[in-house]
Design an enzyme around this catalytic site. Structure first.
Site, PDB file in Angstrom:
ATOM      1  N   SER A 271      -1.436  -6.498  -6.601  1.00 37.99           N
ATOM      2  CA  SER A 271      -1.513  -5.403  -5.631  1.00 37.99           C
ATOM      3  C   SER A 271      -2.062  -5.948  -4.331  1.00 37.99           C
ATOM      4  O   SER A 271      -2.732  -6.982  -4.306  1.00 37.99           O
ATOM      5  CB  SER A 271      -2.447  -4.302  -6.139  1.00 37.99           C
ATOM      6  OG  SER A 271      -3.807  -4.703  -6.004  1.00 37.99           O
ATOM      7  N   ASP A 272      -1.785  -5.268  -3.235  1.00 39.28           N
ATOM      8  CA  ASP A 272      -2.549  -5.523  -2.026  1.00 39.28           C
ATOM      9  C   ASP A 272      -3.978  -5.040  -2.304  1.00 39.28           C
ATOM     10  O   ASP A 272      -4.239  -4.337  -3.284  1.00 39.28           O
ATOM     11  CB  ASP A 272      -1.931  -4.800  -0.833  1.00 39.28           C
ATOM     12  CG  ASP A 272      -2.219  -5.502   0.487  1.00 39.28           C
ATOM     13  OD1 ASP A 272      -3.230  -6.220   0.567  1.00 39.28           O
ATOM     14  OD2 ASP A 272      -1.440  -5.323   1.438  1.00 39.28           O
ATOM     15  N   CYS A 273      -4.908  -5.423  -1.443  1.00 39.85           N
ATOM     16  CA  CYS A 273      -6.312  -5.187  -1.764  1.00 39.85           C
ATOM     17  C   CYS A 273      -6.657  -3.700  -1.729  1.00 39.85           C
ATOM     18  O   CYS A 273      -6.480  -3.030  -0.708  1.00 39.85           O
ATOM     19  CB  CYS A 273      -7.196  -5.988  -0.825  1.00 39.85           C
ATOM     20  SG  CYS A 273      -7.003  -7.755  -1.114  1.00 39.85           S
TER      21      CYS A 273
ATOM     22  N   TYR B  88       0.815  -1.218   0.000  1.00 40.43           N
ATOM     23  CA  TYR B  88       0.000   0.000   0.000  1.00 40.43           C
ATOM     24  C   TYR B  88       0.848   1.268   0.000  1.00 40.43           C
ATOM     25  O   TYR B  88       0.535   2.246  -0.671  1.00 40.43           O
ATOM     26  CB  TYR B  88      -0.874   0.050   1.259  1.00 40.43           C
ATOM     27  CG  TYR B  88      -2.008  -0.923   1.315  1.00 40.43           C
ATOM     28  CD1 TYR B  88      -3.098  -0.805   0.460  1.00 40.43           C
ATOM     29  CD2 TYR B  88      -2.012  -1.960   2.248  1.00 40.43           C
ATOM     30  CE1 TYR B  88      -4.157  -1.691   0.530  1.00 40.43           C
ATOM     31  CE2 TYR B  88      -3.067  -2.852   2.328  1.00 40.43           C
ATOM     32  CZ  TYR B  88      -4.138  -2.714   1.460  1.00 40.43           C
ATOM     33  OH  TYR B  88      -5.187  -3.589   1.529  1.00 40.43           O
TER      34      TYR B  88
ATOM     35  N   ALA C 237      -5.068  -1.468  -3.283  1.00 38.67           N
ATOM     36  CA  ALA C 237      -3.860  -0.636  -3.329  1.00 38.67           C
ATOM     37  C   ALA C 237      -3.762   0.164  -4.617  1.00 38.67           C
ATOM     38  O   ALA C 237      -2.983   1.117  -4.686  1.00 38.67           O
ATOM     39  CB  ALA C 237      -2.616  -1.504  -3.164  1.00 38.67           C
TER      40      ALA C 237
END
Length: 767
Positions: free
Chosen positions: A291-293, A260, A295
């Site tokens: 990606s992170d969730c 993030y 992000a």
């Protein structure tokens, strides 16, 4: 009769559902699949992936750029879920796994921070092997829509307040990288030494996260979504990046997750230098990047780095990210394409990486249950062997911090009554930590202790772990009447977790008051057991003679209660060692946002490598019921000559050479081996981790060089009185180099000292 037929029909239906093969492509019974090159197993994976991507419409392509990728029925491609979790066992978190069929639980190992405390890389590998096997077993049972698992978490546990530090292997980059390699190899189906067991086929896919310098979630109003980590080139090269480099180059991970946070102003998921030039270019990463969730959305919505949603899409795709956890790319890629901010080539590049991993998982080779790993039965999930390993992992990780006058172990014959007090004594959920799945079975510490002392008396002591209300008088009354007292205290996921960092290092609420009051009232010194991930300042207990023994049990997993009780009663000799420094409460005066590792005027630095302040317990601290001695036996070469023609001299008048100038061949030969004799001088057999450190003769002088750094660790089992020799290989490039202010790794001339315990051996490096 009608009822019997109905019952048989229901049983048939249930059996049919359970026996249905997991979702896959290229069913050989479908004649149309023979026309598709992507179904031909004799072709290279890259060619197969390119063929599949070439057949997709632009809308179909865009639909595949998110974690919940829909099916493409016209090509026989089922839906796929990229997001599953397996941090320390196949987990609930993420929509990819369901525990609503044949498989209703999975082996729940200790949280990673405790597993790391064993300093046993082969055990780490075996745990990951089991997780990978159980993941495939769940998939073969038809209870998974994907085989990509977003673990391990290999960020550095830089600050003790970090809520997710519990998920990591600790604060040392070399150790964290070693954990990453062991985990990735085990989960993906490789051998411990890195040999691929089934060509390019994956048992499951591992994903090293969070790339990079991510170690703040939510602290005093600052969140990971907006945090800009200001990281020096030296710290990036020496601390934050090495675990990911090792994960990719040695572990050959098939996935990476970008974080993030921003690093030096640039969002991690939008940084081409990070994702493409470093990971794919310098480290030869061959896999997918997620990606992170959400992000991607925050690049525009929260950070304001992108000026529009379409710009955010362009930023991440052109940087080298492949799939978005969330729906942002599904919503905005079409308009980004229409605005010519991305090209179809950018999309195709991402899809080639994504489908290549799915092909490597065997999901485009027909029914996976008839292929490699297809024979892993759901019955192997929660097998006795797997549960035994979970118990071993808890036993080997638990750390004995204090044991005055050999209070422990208790004699099983002489303890006639036992008081068990504390909010963590009888709560199953607390044992598991975060990112856990439903455990095979659990035994709380209280129940396990009652297997030794049947009439053990229990009192919770506090209303909860927060301990805003404590029943001190009742706890004291119970303690006064008991032969021995065990206090089981600490933290839980209400105190430290994802998206929640601590603001102090003390035990919550009235826990300290409760502990001290009970200790003062008890007939004999008490035992304090801490169940927590991050460090706590327990100086009050360490310095109190009425608290005779202190045990740190991390979050010990499904078998943690048994392991704790076995150690207390001497059925297991503790050997774990702390993988993080335990700081005093005064450390909270340091801003958590300060990413500097090295000390400076008015700043004590971070981690055992650079920290110059007071400590509650040091990195590597851990006692045993035995005493161990070390003696250096041999060193292959005490003087090493590198003969570098391009050697330079720095501002300290120290000659050095660049590691890059030495190259792979030079570094491969710049190694030496050292043998250490270890002796168990105690009365109990034990498993003992041996840690070897190195320091430069000018280490820690000016904050540039580490005070010391871990260069090797091995675990050994020794009977009482037994000796054994352990060999360590020291690679000068890997173990003795440091980063200069430009983030360039250099190897300096001079005298180094190898240390194991109190034993020390000089090693001279001539550049």
């Amino acid at each position: 009769m009608a009822k019997q037929l109905l019952l048989l029909l229901l049983l048939f239906i249930v059996h049919g559902v359970e026996s249905a093969p997991p979702p896959h492509s290229c069913d050989p019974s479908n004649p149309t699949t023979k026309l598709y090159q992507f179904c031909r197993t004799d072709l290279p994976i890259g060619k197969r992936a390119r063929d599949l991507v070439s057949r997709l419409t632009i809308d179909e392509k865009i639909s595949q750029l998110v974690n919940t990728a829909p099916g493409i029925p016209r090509l026989g491609v089922p839906a796929y879920e990229w997001w599953s979790e397996a941090l320390h066992g196949v987990a609930y978190a993420g929509p990819g796994i369901r525990f609503n069929g044949t498989v209703k639980a999975a082996t729940s190992f200790p949280q990673v921070i405790l597993t790391a405390a064993s300093f046993d890389s082969y055990e780490w590998f075996r745990i990951a092997q089991v997780i990978g096997k159980e993941a495939r077993g769940v998939y073969n049972a038809g209870q998974a829509n994907g085989m990509t698992f977003w673990a391990p978490n290999i960020n550095i546990f830089r600050d003790p307040r970090w809520g997710r530090g519990q998920e990591t292997p600790g604060e040392d980059p070399m150790m964290t990288g070693t954990y990453a390699v062991a985990y990735v190899r085990g989960l993906q189906g490789d051998s411990f030494d890195g040999r691929k067991t089934l060509s390019n086929h994956l048992q499951a896919s591992a994903c090293c996260k969070h790339f990079t310098a991510y170690d703040l979630d939510r602290w005093k109003g600052i969140t990971r979504y907006v945090f800009n980590a200001q990281v020096s080139l030296a710290d990036l090269a020496e601390t934050y990046q090495p675990p990911f480099k090792k994960c990719i180059e040695e572990g050959r991970a098939s996935g990476i997750m970008c974080a993030y946070n921003r690093v030096n102003g640039i969002p991690s998921c939008a940084d081409p230098n990070l994702l493409t030039r470093t990971a794919r270019g310098q480290w030869a990463f061959r896999g997918y990047i997620t990606s992170d969730c959400d992000a991607v959305s925050i690049i525009y919505d929260a950070q304001g780095y992108a000026k529009s949603p379409e710009d955010a899409v362009a930023d991440v795709l052109k940087a080298g990210m492949d799939v978005n956890c969330g729906s942002y790319l599904q919503k905005h890629t079409k308009s980004a394409l229409q605005q010519k901010k991305v090209s179809e080539t950018d999309i195709d590049r991402a899809l080639l990486n994504l489908f290549s991993v799915r092909i490597r998982l065997g999901l485009f080779n027909g029914d996976p249950t008839k292929l490699p790993y297809g024979n892993i039965s759901p019955n192997e999930v929660c097998s006795p062997a797997h549960q035994a390993l979970a118990l071993d992992a808890a036993r080997n990780g638990i750390v004995l911090l204090k044991n005055n006058l050999k209070l422990l172990p208790f004699s099983k014959r002489s303890v006639s009554s036992l008081a068990v007090i504390g909010p963590n004594a009888h709560v199953v959920k607390t044992l598991l930590g975060n990112y856990a799945g439903p455990p095979c079975k659990t035994v709380t510490p209280l129940d396990a202790l009652r297997s030794y002392v049947k009439n053990a008396v229990y009192h919770q002591g506090c209303d909860s772990v927060a301990c805003s209300n404590a029943a001190i008088d009742q706890a004291v009354a119970i303690a006064k009447n008991a032969d021995h007292v065990v206090l089981i205290m600490g933290l839980d996921q209400t105190q430290e977790k994802e998206d929640f960092d601590r603001v102090d290092l003390s035990l919550p609420g009235k826990q300290q008051e409760l502990i001290t009051s009970v200790a003062n009232a008890a007939k004999k010194p008490v035992v304090l057991v801490l169940i927590c991930g991050g460090p706590v300042d327990i100086s009050f207990a360490a310095n109190n003679n009425k608290i005779g023994s202190i045990i740190w049990a991390g979050y010990p997993g499904e078998a943690g209660g048994i392991a704790i009780s076995e150690i207390i009663f001497g059925d297991h000799n503790p050997g774990g060692r702390l993988p993080v420094t335990w700081y005093p409460q005064s450390f909270v005066n340091i801003q958590m946002t300060d990413m500097r590792m090295r000390s400076a005027t008015g700043y004590p630095g971070r981690t055992y490598k650079f920290y110059k302040g007071p400590k509650v317990y040091e990195f590597g601290h851990g006692l045993s019921y035995s005493a161990y001695s070390y003696r250096f036996k041999t060193l292959a070469e005490t003087n090493l000559y590198l003969n570098q023609s391009k050697a330079q001299t720095n501002s300290d008048s120290v000659r050095y050479t660049l590691v890059s100038e030495m190259g792979k061949e030079g570094c491969d030969v710049a190694k030496t081996k050292v043998t250490v004799e270890v002796e168990n001088q105690g009365e109990m057999a034990g498993k003992h981790p041996v840690l070897m450190f190195a320091r430069h003769e000018r280490g820690g002088e000016d904050g540039k060089r580490a005070e010391k750094q871990l260069v090797g660790f091995k675990s050994i089992v020794l009977s009482n009185g037994e000796k054994a020799e352990m060999e360590f290989e020291i690679g000068l490039c890997e173990h003795l180099s440091r980063a200069n202010e430009f983030g360039v790794m250099v190897l300096e001339e001079g005298k180094y000292f190898l240390t194991v315990g109190d034993s020390e051996l000089p090693l001279i490096v001539n550049v």
